[in-house]
Write an enzyme that holds these catalytic residues in place. Sequence first.
Site, short mmCIF file in Angstrom:
data_model
loop_
_atom_site.label_atom_id
_atom_site.label_comp_id
_atom_site.label_asym_id
_atom_site.label_seq_id
_atom_site.Cartn_x
_atom_site.Cartn_y
_atom_site.Cartn_z
N LYS A 1 0.54 35.31 3.02
CA LYS A 1 0.14 36.09 1.86
C LYS A 1 -1.23 36.67 2.13
O LYS A 1 -2.12 36.00 2.66
CB LYS A 1 0.07 35.19 0.61
CG LYS A 1 -0.38 35.92 -0.64
CD LYS A 1 -0.44 34.98 -1.83
CE LYS A 1 -0.96 35.72 -3.06
NZ LYS A 1 -1.05 34.82 -4.24
N ALA B 1 -8.84 39.32 2.38
CA ALA B 1 -7.89 39.90 3.33
C ALA B 1 -8.20 39.48 4.76
O ALA B 1 -9.34 39.16 5.11
CB ALA B 1 -7.92 41.42 3.21
N ASN B 2 -7.16 39.46 5.59
CA ASN B 2 -7.27 39.17 7.03
C ASN B 2 -7.82 37.78 7.30
O ASN B 2 -8.39 37.52 8.36
CB ASN B 2 -8.15 40.22 7.72
CG ASN B 2 -7.61 41.62 7.57
OD1 ASN B 2 -6.40 41.85 7.74
ND2 ASN B 2 -8.48 42.57 7.22
N ARG B 3 -7.63 36.88 6.35
CA ARG B 3 -8.08 35.49 6.48
C ARG B 3 -9.59 35.37 6.62
O ARG B 3 -10.09 34.32 7.03
CB ARG B 3 -7.37 34.80 7.66
CG ARG B 3 -5.86 34.62 7.48
CD ARG B 3 -5.57 33.76 6.24
NE ARG B 3 -4.17 33.43 6.09
CZ ARG B 3 -3.32 34.08 5.31
NH1 ARG B 3 -3.73 35.14 4.63
NH2 ARG B 3 -2.07 33.69 5.20
N LEU B 4 -10.32 36.41 6.26
CA LEU B 4 -11.78 36.34 6.28
C LEU B 4 -12.26 35.95 4.88
O LEU B 4 -12.92 36.72 4.17
CB LEU B 4 -12.39 37.67 6.73
CG LEU B 4 -12.09 38.08 8.17
CD1 LEU B 4 -12.78 39.40 8.51
CD2 LEU B 4 -12.54 36.99 9.14
#
Length: 217
Positions: A10, A193-196
């Site tokens: 997700k 977003a982008n696991r950041l």
Amino acid sequence: MENKLHDYRKSYEKFSLDLDKENKDPMMLFTEWFKEIDENDLADEVNAVNLTTIETDGFPKSRIVLLKSFSKNGFIFYTNYNSDKGQAIAKNNKVNLSFFWPQAERQVIIKGLAQKVDAIESDAYFYSRPKGSQMGAIVSNQSHEIPNREYLEAKLSALEKAVAENNMEIKRPDHWGGYLIKPIEIEFWQGRANRLHDRFLFSKNGENNWSKKRLAP
């Protein structure tokens, strides 16, 4: 057969958390998050929290409890002191609380020390509960083995009958009451977003001071 979950992903994109240049009190931030999630219906039970204790056998154990109040002093929930969690806290009062609000893509992790609240505070909450909940707390020897469901229901029926026929006063059991979790660390996690993800850790310095640092996701 192995169940691979590699494709369960997700993207978290609803909110951000930027505290790099702001010295915000963590309890104030928790209050803001809690209120925002509650008022916008972003959780079914906003006060549901995962409590982790170190059990008497040395293993950690987690379970969901319901937060009943919080303030600058910490976080309060109520339980049977003879339960597994109560016996664990009696031996080791170092605990962890973890809130996860998936619809807001937020998590709060609290490391703290548990202590019993005073009898007056436990009384005030106990007698504010519905009569059925009060009697349930009395008849349930929480975490201990019982023979069947009927045994529990029979105890409740007997108590209900005694209360009704004898005009008996319901009293809070001495073994039931509240715990205050006094935080020493509070971590706020905001999905990005982008696991950041945004992560900020507050650590207690003295009675009223907190230090803050951003953590890599």
